[in-house]
Design an enzyme around this catalytic site. Sequence first.
Site, PDB file in Angstrom:
ATOM      1  N   CYS A   2       0.874  -1.169   0.000  1.00 39.05           N
ATOM      2  CA  CYS A   2       0.000   0.000   0.000  1.00 39.05           C
ATOM      3  C   CYS A   2       0.908   1.214   0.000  1.00 39.05           C
ATOM      4  CB  CYS A   2      -0.849   0.038   1.258  1.00 39.05           C
ATOM      5  SG  CYS A   2      -1.830  -1.441   1.488  1.00 39.05           S
ATOM      6  N   ARG A  27       2.146   1.170  -6.057  1.00 37.27           N
ATOM      7  CA  ARG A  27       2.311   0.298  -4.897  1.00 37.27           C
ATOM      8  C   ARG A  27       1.027  -0.451  -4.522  1.00 37.27           C
ATOM      9  NH1 ARG A  27       6.552   1.213  -1.583  1.00 37.27           N
ATOM     10  NH2 ARG A  27       5.313   0.453   0.156  1.00 37.27           N
ATOM     11  N   TRP A  74      -3.598  -2.098  -1.432  1.00 38.65           N
ATOM     12  CA  TRP A  74      -3.495  -3.395  -2.103  1.00 38.65           C
ATOM     13  C   TRP A  74      -3.922  -4.387  -1.049  1.00 38.65           C
ATOM     14  CZ3 TRP A  74      -0.598  -7.963  -1.526  1.00 38.65           C
ATOM     15  CH2 TRP A  74      -0.561  -8.800  -2.648  1.00 38.65           C
ATOM     16  N   ASN A 100       0.544   0.747   6.095  1.00 37.69           N
ATOM     17  CA  ASN A 100       1.101  -0.146   5.081  1.00 37.69           C
ATOM     18  C   ASN A 100       1.792  -1.287   5.814  1.00 37.69           C
ATOM     19  OD1 ASN A 100       2.390  -1.250   2.776  1.00 37.69           O
ATOM     20  ND2 ASN A 100       4.196   0.020   3.160  1.00 37.69           N
ATOM     21  N   GLY A 101       1.491  -2.529   5.416  1.00 41.90           N
ATOM     22  CA  GLY A 101       2.139  -3.666   6.073  1.00 41.90           C
ATOM     23  C   GLY A 101       1.112  -4.561   6.723  1.00 41.90           C
ATOM     24  N   GLU A 463      11.089 -14.744 -18.549  1.00 37.44           N
ATOM     25  CA  GLU A 463      10.780 -13.343 -18.241  1.00 37.44           C
ATOM     26  C   GLU A 463       9.726 -12.807 -19.223  1.00 37.44           C
ATOM     27  OE1 GLU A 463      10.998 -11.369 -15.977  1.00 37.44           O
ATOM     28  OE2 GLU A 463      10.894  -9.351 -16.794  1.00 37.44           O
ATOM     29  N   LYS A 467       5.988 -11.268 -18.443  1.00 35.79           N
ATOM     30  CA  LYS A 467       5.516  -9.964 -18.925  1.00 35.79           C
ATOM     31  C   LYS A 467       4.149 -10.109 -19.581  1.00 35.79           C
ATOM     32  CE  LYS A 467       7.598  -7.907 -17.199  1.00 35.79           C
ATOM     33  NZ  LYS A 467       8.695  -8.124 -16.324  1.00 35.79           N
ATOM     34  N   GLU A 470       1.362 -10.879 -16.914  1.00 40.25           N
ATOM     35  CA  GLU A 470       0.948  -9.808 -16.000  1.00 40.25           C
ATOM     36  C   GLU A 470       0.410  -8.585 -16.737  1.00 40.25           C
ATOM     37  OE1 GLU A 470       4.141  -8.359 -13.493  1.00 40.25           O
ATOM     38  OE2 GLU A 470       5.568  -8.589 -15.120  1.00 40.25           O
ATOM     39  N   HIS A 486       9.347 -34.014 -24.537  1.00 40.11           N
ATOM     40  CA  HIS A 486       9.087 -34.734 -23.285  1.00 40.11           C
ATOM     41  C   HIS A 486       7.717 -34.386 -22.704  1.00 40.11           C
ATOM     42  CE1 HIS A 486      13.099 -36.317 -23.380  1.00 40.11           C
ATOM     43  NE2 HIS A 486      13.613 -35.097 -23.439  1.00 40.11           N
ATOM     44  N   LYS A 581       3.771  -3.187  -7.076  1.00 41.61           N
ATOM     45  CA  LYS A 581       5.176  -3.172  -7.475  1.00 41.61           C
ATOM     46  C   LYS A 581       6.091  -3.750  -6.411  1.00 41.61           C
ATOM     47  CE  LYS A 581       8.535  -1.082 -10.177  1.00 41.61           C
ATOM     48  NZ  LYS A 581       8.595  -2.151 -11.193  1.00 41.61           N
TER      49      LYS A 581
HETATM   50  C1  F6R Z   1       7.421  -8.622 -12.774  1.00 40.06           C
HETATM   51  C2  F6R Z   1       7.715  -7.964 -11.526  1.00 40.06           C
HETATM   52  C3  F6R Z   1       7.812  -8.803 -10.292  1.00 40.06           C
HETATM   53  C4  F6R Z   1       9.060  -8.372  -9.503  1.00 40.06           C
HETATM   54  C5  F6R Z   1       9.121  -9.139  -8.170  1.00 40.06           C
HETATM   55  C6  F6R Z   1      10.370  -8.795  -7.400  1.00 40.06           C
HETATM   56  O1  F6R Z   1       7.356  -7.706 -13.814  1.00 40.06           O
HETATM   57  O2  F6R Z   1       7.864  -6.784 -11.473  1.00 40.06           O
HETATM   58  O3  F6R Z   1       7.864 -10.156 -10.607  1.00 40.06           O
HETATM   59  O4  F6R Z   1      10.183  -8.617 -10.287  1.00 40.06           O
HETATM   60  O5  F6R Z   1       8.004  -8.839  -7.398  1.00 40.06           O
HETATM   61  O6  F6R Z   1      10.461  -7.429  -7.146  1.00 40.06           O
HETATM   62  P1  F6R Z   1      11.833  -6.762  -6.717  1.00 40.06           P
HETATM   63  O7  F6R Z   1      12.750  -6.857  -7.896  1.00 40.06           O
HETATM   64  O8  F6R Z   1      11.488  -5.371  -6.326  1.00 40.06           O
HETATM   65  O9  F6R Z   1      12.347  -7.591  -5.576  1.00 40.06           O
END
Ligand code: F6R
Length: 586
Positions: A2, A27, A74, A100-101, A463, A467, A470, A486, A581
Site C-alpha cells: 500500500c 504500490r 493493495w 502499510n504492512g 521473463e 511480462k 501480467e 518430453h 510493485k
Molecule cells: C514482474 C515484476 C515482479 C518483480 C518481483 C520482485 O514484472 O515486477 O515479478 O520482479 O516482485 O520485485 P523486486 O525486484 O522489487 O524484488
Amino acid sequence: MCSIIGYEGRGEAAPLLVKGLQRMEYRGYDSAGVAILSQREISVRKGVGKVSEVNALVHMDELRGEVGIGHTRWATHGGVTEANAHPHLSNSGQIALVHNGIVTNYIELREELRSKGFSFNSQTDTEVIVNLLQLNFEETRDVKTAMMRTVATLKGNYSFAAVFPDGTLAAARFHEPLIVGISRDGYLVASDILGFVEQTDKVIYLDNREIITMKDGGQVICDFDGKPVRHELIRVSNEIADADKGEYVHYTLKEIFEQPASILRTAEKIAPEVARAAEMIESAKNLYITGSGSSFHAALVGKYLLSKFGGLNIEAIMASEAEFSPHHLDSESVMIAISQSGETADVLEAANWAKEKGARIISIVNKTSSSLAQMSSLTIGLGCGPEIGVAATKSFTSQLVVLYTIAGLLSGGTLSPRFDNLSRQMSEVLDNQTKIKALAEKLTGLSDIYILGMGANYSIASEAALKIKELAYVHAEALPGGELKHGPLALLDSNSYVVFLNPSDSTYSNVMTSAHEVKARGAKIIGISNRPSEIYDYWINLPSTEAEMFPLVEMIPMQLLAYYLAIHRNANPDYPRNLAKSVTVK
Ligand code: F6R
C-alpha cells in the site's frame, strides 16, 4: 503493497495528498482515501478504485485543512470494499490512520480492545492500530507516549501515519518504508519519495523502530523507546529526476524506451562496486544467487554467466523457496540478492536466512536506501532511475548489465560486453516497433502462447512469459526447446502460437530442430532472430550482436509485444490487476 502519505504545514493538505497518492499508485491501487483535520474535526473521503476514480466520485482533493493523511490500498486483510479502504477512524472519531504492512497479532489485539468496549467496522488489521492509539492517547494525553505504547504491542511489519485532534501528524516505521520530506511550508511523510516529489527534494530516511511527530512547523524523531534520534538531511534530486511520464501514454512504455540510455547509465556507475563484488564472489566457497519474479529471471541469467565465464559453481534459489532449499551456508559463503525495490519480503527473508548462517550478502538493487541494501555487505545500485510501471522492464536489463559486467571481470578476457553497441541495437529494435505492434494486434484474441528458448535465452523466455501474463492477462508459458518432446508437444495444434527466441548463438541449430517439430504439428511460429527463415510465420528481426549478448537485445521485442498485447486487450499496463510493485508481504 500500500502507499501512505501525510502532510502537516501551512498549505492545503488534500490536493497535495491526492497528487502524491497518484504518483505512488504503483504500490497498490484497489482503493484510495484521505482524512483531513480542520478545527479539531476529521473528515474522511474514500472509496474503491484508482485514485482518479475515487476522486471523481467523492472529491477527496476538495477537503479543506492543513493536516491530513492519504492511502492507496493493495488488499491483504479483508476484501476490496469501501469499509476496508483507509483512512480508518478510531471509535471516538478523533484519530485517523493509514497503514502499510501487516499486523500479525491483530486478532488478539482486537479481542483485547473489544473487551474494553471498542467496536470494529472493517475486516482490516489496521483498525486495531487506530483504536490502540485512541486508548493510549486517552490514558496519557501525549501523542509521543501514545505512539510508543502502541508500537510496543504490535507484531509484524508496518509503517503508519496518524492525525491527532491537537493537529499533530505522527508516523512510525517498522520494516516498511517511510520517508520524511521537508518542504517550504511543511512536513510530509510517504512510502516513497515520489509521494512528495513536487514539493521537495529534501528528505530524511527514517530507520526501523522510529517515530516522528510533526506539529506547528516543528518535528521530533525518537526511537520506539523514546530516545531522541538525529538524522542528516539528504537531497535526492537524482533519484527523482525521471518520475514523469513525459510524452508517453504509459510509464511502462516510457521505461521500455529508456533502456538504450538506462543500460549505459548502469554500466557507467557500477565500476567500483562490481570490482569488489567480483573479488568477493571469486573467493567464496559457496555461491548463491536469489531474487523473485523478474529479478529471479535475472538471477538465472547470472548463474549461467558466472558459471560459464567465471568457472564458478553457483546455485540459483528462488527467494520464496530459500527456506526449503538444501544449502551449505557459512561465513565463507556469498549470496547475491537481486531486487529492484530492495523491499521484497521473500528476498529479505532469503538474505536474512543466509546472513544468519554467516554468509555475506551482495545486493543488486535500484533503491539504494532500501532494507536489502542496508543489510548487505556490498550494494550495487542499478541507477536506472525510478521504475513506476508495475512490471519490471528497465530494472531487469540493468540487472543483466551488472551481472554481465561481473562475469566479464571474472572471465579472463573471454567476455567483454560492449554496452554502447548494445544500446544502439536496442534502439534499432525500438525504432522498428511497428511490426511488433501489428503482430500484437493479430494475437489479441489469444488465450495461450508459448515462448521457447535454450540456454540463457530460456531465462529470457521465462521473463517474457511473465511480462505477457501480467500485462496482457494471457496465459504464457516458457518452454526449454529440448523439453518439447518430453511433454509440451501434446499441447500444440494448428491453433497454437509459439514464439522462438532464436538468435544465431550456440543454441541456434537445436532451436531450429524444435521449430520443425512445432511446424509439423501445424502451430504458428513467431521467430525472434537475426536470421530470417522460411519456417517463421512471423519474423521479428533482431540486430546482430555478439553471441553471448543476445539475451539483452531480445528482451526488448518481448517487452513491446507484452505491452501492445495489453493495449489491444484493453488492459492498463501500468497497473496490472491484483499486483503491486513492491511485494512487502510473504
Ligand atoms: C514482474 C515484476 C515482479 C518483480 C518481483 C520482485 O514484472 O515486477 O515479478 O520482479 O516482485 O520485485 P523486486 O525486484 O522489487 O524484488
